[in-house]
Design an enzyme around this catalytic site. Structure first.
Site, PDB file in Angstrom:
ATOM      1  N   LYS A  80       0.848  -1.198   0.000  1.00 36.81           N
ATOM      2  CA  LYS A  80       0.000   0.000   0.000  1.00 36.81           C
ATOM      3  C   LYS A  80       0.881   1.244   0.000  1.00 36.81           C
ATOM      4  O   LYS A  80       1.937   1.262   0.653  1.00 36.81           O
ATOM      5  CB  LYS A  80      -0.904  -0.021   1.238  1.00 36.81           C
ATOM      6  CG  LYS A  80      -1.969   1.073   1.279  1.00 36.81           C
ATOM      7  CD  LYS A  80      -2.878   0.895   2.495  1.00 36.81           C
ATOM      8  CE  LYS A  80      -3.948   1.976   2.565  1.00 36.81           C
ATOM      9  NZ  LYS A  80      -4.841   1.787   3.741  1.00 36.81           N
ATOM     10  N   SER A 155      -9.870   1.765   2.720  1.00 35.50           N
ATOM     11  CA  SER A 155      -9.003   2.574   1.879  1.00 35.50           C
ATOM     12  C   SER A 155      -7.914   1.768   1.152  1.00 35.50           C
ATOM     13  O   SER A 155      -7.292   2.297   0.239  1.00 35.50           O
ATOM     14  CB  SER A 155      -8.319   3.660   2.721  1.00 35.50           C
ATOM     15  OG  SER A 155      -7.398   3.084   3.627  1.00 35.50           O
ATOM     16  N   SER A 179      -9.925  -0.612   6.840  1.00 31.74           N
ATOM     17  CA  SER A 179      -9.386  -0.448   5.487  1.00 31.74           C
ATOM     18  C   SER A 179      -8.771  -1.690   4.858  1.00 31.74           C
ATOM     19  O   SER A 179      -8.540  -1.704   3.659  1.00 31.74           O
ATOM     20  CB  SER A 179      -8.358   0.671   5.469  1.00 31.74           C
ATOM     21  OG  SER A 179      -9.033   1.883   5.398  1.00 31.74           O
TER      22      SER A 179
HETATM   23  N1  GLN Z   1     -13.086   4.313   6.436  1.00 32.13           N
HETATM   24  C1  GLN Z   1     -12.387   4.580   7.643  1.00 32.13           C
HETATM   25  C2  GLN Z   1     -11.876   5.989   7.655  1.00 32.13           C
HETATM   26  O1  GLN Z   1     -11.989   6.639   6.690  1.00 32.13           O
HETATM   27  C3  GLN Z   1     -11.263   3.625   7.852  1.00 32.13           C
HETATM   28  C4  GLN Z   1     -10.066   3.938   7.062  1.00 32.13           C
HETATM   29  C5  GLN Z   1      -8.891   3.064   7.359  1.00 32.13           C
HETATM   30  O2  GLN Z   1      -9.023   2.004   7.983  1.00 32.13           O
HETATM   31  N2  GLN Z   1      -7.710   3.538   6.974  1.00 32.13           N
HETATM   32  O3  GLN Z   1     -11.366   6.455   8.624  1.00 32.13           O
END
Ligand code: GLN
EC number: 6.3.5.7
Length: 487
Positions: A80, A155, A179
């Protein structure tokens, strides 16, 4: 006969070690596959093809010399784009870091390479990890390999979509509030958020330090466990890592059956999901029951406050973490010449996308004098109370079962400009982050229209082995590999 890129990593790795094929041949096939498929999916932000080929030749040489090359011998791994790989761009899918090249390797990356793994490139994501669909990326959205007009989840959308579309067998994502699990569910792959403190965060660009962990994504539990073993462990560069022996096993079904796991089913969440998601969870419960697991209904009474608590804490930490990108010490490389002080910073900070700006504003607000007690301190109290509720539940149950996401994947653009609606989708995944637990998303079949569904299992801190055992049972029951998108 299957193409090499379709095979599980552990099988290919064996072939490479037995010199049936060379690591170089395999990497060349993978590169070709990425070139063919990724123009449709958009899961990579940059490639490391030359570096990967060089590395593969070095591995082939070692094998010929009889040197032990490790658990991940010859296997390409995608990373990532918020995890540092020396010499590669580390953009976090942000304009702010569009030219930033990492001067060092994250601990997880060094460990992968020490075990014969090969870094093949960096993967698309929501900017700084903030989002649930991988639409907030300066590289454009990741497309779901099951239907290119649909979101891949986020994400870590690139990490899941690249594995699901048979470009690479393994990737790393990061999970602050879901995410890794959300895109795993939307793309029909298996992704685990390890216990807080079990995997080093050194070299991960922070979004929210107290919530996030790095974790792997794979197509089968048999590929997930070796890389999880490789990346887990105490690291002097990350003080939150816990000293322990991390040695996860792929147990046999017979061995697992003797453990008679007690599964607590969070029915409230199943009932609150789209009907096909609920049905898929029921099917998984039935399969575990057929294996002799003990099934019991349960609930987490305070969960209704979890989402608010998560978004207060996550944005507060984000506002503090992202303050370093001021274009003097870190961030977009401009020059202050010709600017006065304030306009220089405004200009610099405008490199952030809108969702990131929104979160910085929210986070600064909840931390400001006068509102700190009302929001931030209260959110922390709720977090502790939720943790205590889990402690009580894990006295009775080994594993908690609920859907990963309340909905099926939806069309690109459908929720892009609706932050609150997107935040609501995280309702089932944030719980494990708030309480520092481990949780896994496992493929649970396809909807009538052919969209993936995931089921989530949560276990107590450092109880990854229980999740792995359950995943082995569920994989045996149906075989995740029967669910591969045509692309
Ligand atoms: N959707 C969640 C957020 O926007 C989790 C994102 C993540 O786990 N990086 O904070």
């Amino acid at each position: 006969m299957k193409n090499l890129y379709e095979l599980p990593a552990f099988i290919v790795s064996r072939k490479i070690q037995d010199q049936e094929i060379s690591a170089e041949e395999y990497i060349s096939i993978i590169i070709e596959r990425i070139r063919e498929v990724d123009s449709k999916v958009n899961s990579f932000t940059s490639h490391n093809f030359e570096g990967a080929l060089t590395m593969s030749r070095a591995i082939d040489k070692k094998i010929k010399e009889g040197i032990n090359t490790g658990l991940l011998t010859g296997i390409p791994v995608g990373i990532k784009d918020n995890i540092s790989v020396q010499g590669l761009k580390n953009t976090c899918a942000s304009r702010m870091l569009s030219e930033y090249i990492s001067p060092y390797d994250a601990t997880v990356v060094s460990k992968i390479e020490e075990n014969g793994g090969i870094i093949i490139g960096k993967l698309n994501m929501d900017e700084f990890g903030m989002g649930t669909t991988t639409e907030y990326s300066t590289f454009g959205p990741v497309r779901n390999p099951w239907n290119l007009e649909y979101v891949a989840g986020g994400s870590s959308g690139g990490s899941a979509a690249s594995v699901a579309s048979l470009q690479i067998p393994l990737s790393l994502g990061s999970d602050t509030g879901g995410s890794i699990r959300c895109p795993s569910s939307f793309c029909s792959v298996i992704g685990i958020k390890p216990t807080y403190g079990s995997v080093s965060r050194s070299g991960l660009i922070s979004y929210s330090n107290s919530l996030e962990q790095i974790g792997p994504i794979a197509r089968t539990i048999y590929d997930l466990v070796p890389i999880l073993n490789v990346i887990s462990g105490e690291d002097p560069k990350d003080n939150t890592t816990v000293h322990k022996k991390y040695n996860y096993q792929l147990n046999t079904i017979d061995n697992i059956l003797t453990k008679k796991y007690k599964i607590g089913v969070l029915n409230e969440f199943i009932d609150g999901s789209e009907i096909e998601v609920a049905r898929a969870s029921q099917k998984k419960i039935k399969q575990l029951e057929d294996y002799g697991c003990d099934i019991e209904d349960t609930r987490i009474p305070l969960s209704e406050y979890a989402l608010a608590s998560y978004y207060v804490i996550a944005t507060a930490e984000a506002s503090s973490n992202l303050s370093r990108y001021d274009n003097l010490r870190y961030g977009y490389e401009g020059s202050p010449e010709g600017y006065e002080w304030n306009s220089y910073f405004s200009e610099s900070r405008s490199k952030f996308g809108n969702e990131v700006k929104l979160r910085i504003l929210l986070g600064s607000y909840v931390l400001s004098a006068g509102y700190f007690g009302k929001y931030y301190a209260k959110a922390q109290k709720i977090r502790s109370m939720i943790k205590r509720e889990f402690d009580i539940l894990f006295n009775k149950h080994d594993i908690l079962l609920l859907p990963t996401m309340p909905v099926l994947p939806f069309k690109l653009g459908e929720k892009t400009s609706q932050p609150i609606e997107q935040y609501n989708l995280d309702i089932y995944t944030i719980l494990a982050n708030l309480a520092g637990l481990t949780a896994i998303s496992i493929p649970a079949g396809l909807s009538e229209k052919g969209f993936p569904i995931g089921v989530q299992l949560i276990a107590n801190a450092f109880d990854e082995q229980k999740l792995i055992d359950a995943a082995v049972l569920l994989e045996k029951a149906e075989g995740f590999e029967t669910w591969i998108p045509e692309i």
